[in-house]
Design an enzyme around this catalytic site. Structure first.
Site, PDB file in Angstrom:
ATOM      1  N   PRO A  89       0.800  -1.234   0.000  1.00  0.00           N
ATOM      2  CA  PRO A  89       0.000   0.000   0.000  1.00  0.00           C
ATOM      3  C   PRO A  89       0.833   1.285   0.000  1.00  0.00           C
ATOM      4  CG  PRO A  89      -0.686  -1.472   1.804  1.00  0.00           C
ATOM      5  CD  PRO A  89       0.481  -2.120   1.135  1.00  0.00           C
ATOM      6  N   GLU A 116       1.045  -8.344   7.531  1.00  0.00           N
ATOM      7  CA  GLU A 116       1.200  -6.888   7.606  1.00  0.00           C
ATOM      8  C   GLU A 116       2.177  -6.357   6.556  1.00  0.00           C
ATOM      9  OE1 GLU A 116      -0.822  -4.987   9.677  1.00  0.00           O
ATOM     10  OE2 GLU A 116      -1.708  -6.971   9.933  1.00  0.00           O
ATOM     11  N   ARG A 154      -2.139  -6.311 -21.914  1.00  0.00           N
ATOM     12  CA  ARG A 154      -2.899  -5.820 -23.074  1.00  0.00           C
ATOM     13  C   ARG A 154      -2.113  -4.803 -23.900  1.00  0.00           C
ATOM     14  NH1 ARG A 154      -5.282  -1.125 -22.163  1.00  0.00           N
ATOM     15  NH2 ARG A 154      -7.116  -1.379 -23.490  1.00  0.00           N
ATOM     16  N   ASP A 169      -7.790   4.511 -25.666  1.00  0.00           N
ATOM     17  CA  ASP A 169      -8.289   4.237 -24.321  1.00  0.00           C
ATOM     18  C   ASP A 169      -8.149   5.443 -23.412  1.00  0.00           C
ATOM     19  OD1 ASP A 169      -9.110   1.583 -24.492  1.00  0.00           O
ATOM     20  OD2 ASP A 169      -7.066   0.848 -24.250  1.00  0.00           O
TER      21      ASP A 169
HETATM   22  C1  JAH Z   1      -2.153  -5.681   2.107  1.00  0.00           C
HETATM   23  C2  JAH Z   1       0.239  -7.102   2.043  1.00  0.00           C
HETATM   24  N1  JAH Z   1      -2.896  -0.671  -2.931  1.00  0.00           N
HETATM   25  C3  JAH Z   1      -2.637  -1.950  -3.234  1.00  0.00           C
HETATM   26  C4  JAH Z   1      -2.281  -2.876  -2.131  1.00  0.00           C
HETATM   27  C5  JAH Z   1      -1.272  -3.777  -2.302  1.00  0.00           C
HETATM   28  C6  JAH Z   1      -0.944  -4.669  -1.295  1.00  0.00           C
HETATM   29  C7  JAH Z   1      -1.651  -4.634  -0.093  1.00  0.00           C
HETATM   30  N2  JAH Z   1      -2.621  -3.752   0.074  1.00  0.00           N
HETATM   31  C8  JAH Z   1      -2.943  -2.885  -0.906  1.00  0.00           C
HETATM   32  C9  JAH Z   1      -1.292  -5.552   1.018  1.00  0.00           C
HETATM   33  C10 JAH Z   1      -1.791  -6.525   3.166  1.00  0.00           C
HETATM   34  C11 JAH Z   1      -0.604  -7.237   3.127  1.00  0.00           C
HETATM   35  C12 JAH Z   1      -0.102  -6.277   0.991  1.00  0.00           C
END
Ligand code: JAH
Length: 239
Positions: A89, A116, A154, A169
């Site tokens: 994230p 996590e 793609r 697109d």
């Molecule tokens: C959540 C490991 N925004 C994309 C994304 C990518 C990976 C994760 N969360 C959101 C994630 C928990 C553990 C990765």
């Protein structure tokens, strides 16, 4: 192009990868997607891949040993290391320019987090780039990896039926505008008519109307952006 996906849940992927455009891309040999189970690189009798964070805190982290061993084993199968991408994230936000960049790579290795997330040394040891598909937390990186594979595959030359459709697109033209509204039959649906200009046969007027609609849609979605202002400098066109 070869894309490796490293995951604790390889069984999540086959149905999606067999789907329409992606399935055709794989069948044609233009895109080779391979799944590797991170668990196969766990050591010890418990085949552990996660452990508690130093300093305390909730949950578990992916240990660096299994992840790094797994990616290095995949890299040893190929002359070049490829781009290693960690889905997390906090990473760089995926957008169409980054997708276009990825589509020009010979090889991508996508690593899906769970729990996590990763021990920070995974990124350092592998020289990996962190990528996020948007500001929300998933239960793991698998869904994000599918998004990357779909968006990238793609654009691989020869995969899309027509290069023209990729160029038109949303986010893909010189100005990276979103597309405006589109219509098909019937001409009237529940009292809602198709705009007359689209039935006029005047291709100049149709193109002008579509551009106006695309500018308006882009502005509505992101009023702060400068892509719709008259002074905007367009980026170089892809291809
Ligand atoms: C959540 C490991 N925004 C994309 C994304 C990518 C990976 C994760 N969360 C959101 C994630 C928990 C553990 C990765």
């Amino acid at each position: 192009m070869r894309i490796d996906i490293v995951t604790l849940f390889p069984e999540m992927f086959p149905g999606f990868l067999a789907g329409s455009l992606l399935g055709a891309a794989r069948d044609s040999g233009l895109v080779d997607v391979r799944l590797t189970n991170l668990r196969d690189f766990a050591t010890g009798v418990h085949r552990q891949v996660d452990d508690r964070p130093y300093g305390g805190g909730p949950g578990m982290l992916l240990m660096p040993g299994p992840v790094v061993a797994c990616v290095e084993a995949l890299q040893a199968e190929w002359p070049a290391p490829g781009r290693v991408v960690i889905l997390t994230p906090g990473g760089r936000r995926l957008d169409q320019p980054l997708v276009e960049e990825f589509s020009r790579a010979e090889r991508l290795i996508l690593v899906c987090g769970r729990y996590e997330g990763f021990d920070a040394r995974v990124r350092e040891a592998l020289g990996a780039e962190e990528v996020s598909i948007g500001d929300y937390v998933l239960s793991g990186g698998e869904a994000a990896a599918l998004v990357v594979v779909d968006a990238v595959a793609r654009l691989v030359p020869g995969v899309l039926g027509t290069l023209e459709s990729a160029r038109l697109d949303s986010f893909s033209g010189t100005d990276r505008l979103v597309e405006g509204p589109q219509y098909t039959r019937p001409r009237e649906f529940r009292g809602l008519a198709v705009p007359d200009v689209l039935l006029s046969g005047d291709h100049g007027r149709i193109a002008a109307w579509r551009r106006e609609q695309a500018l308006a849609a882009t502005r509505r979605r992101d009023p702060a952006c400068d892509r719709t202002s008259p002074t905007h400098q367009p980026h170089r066109s892809p291809s």
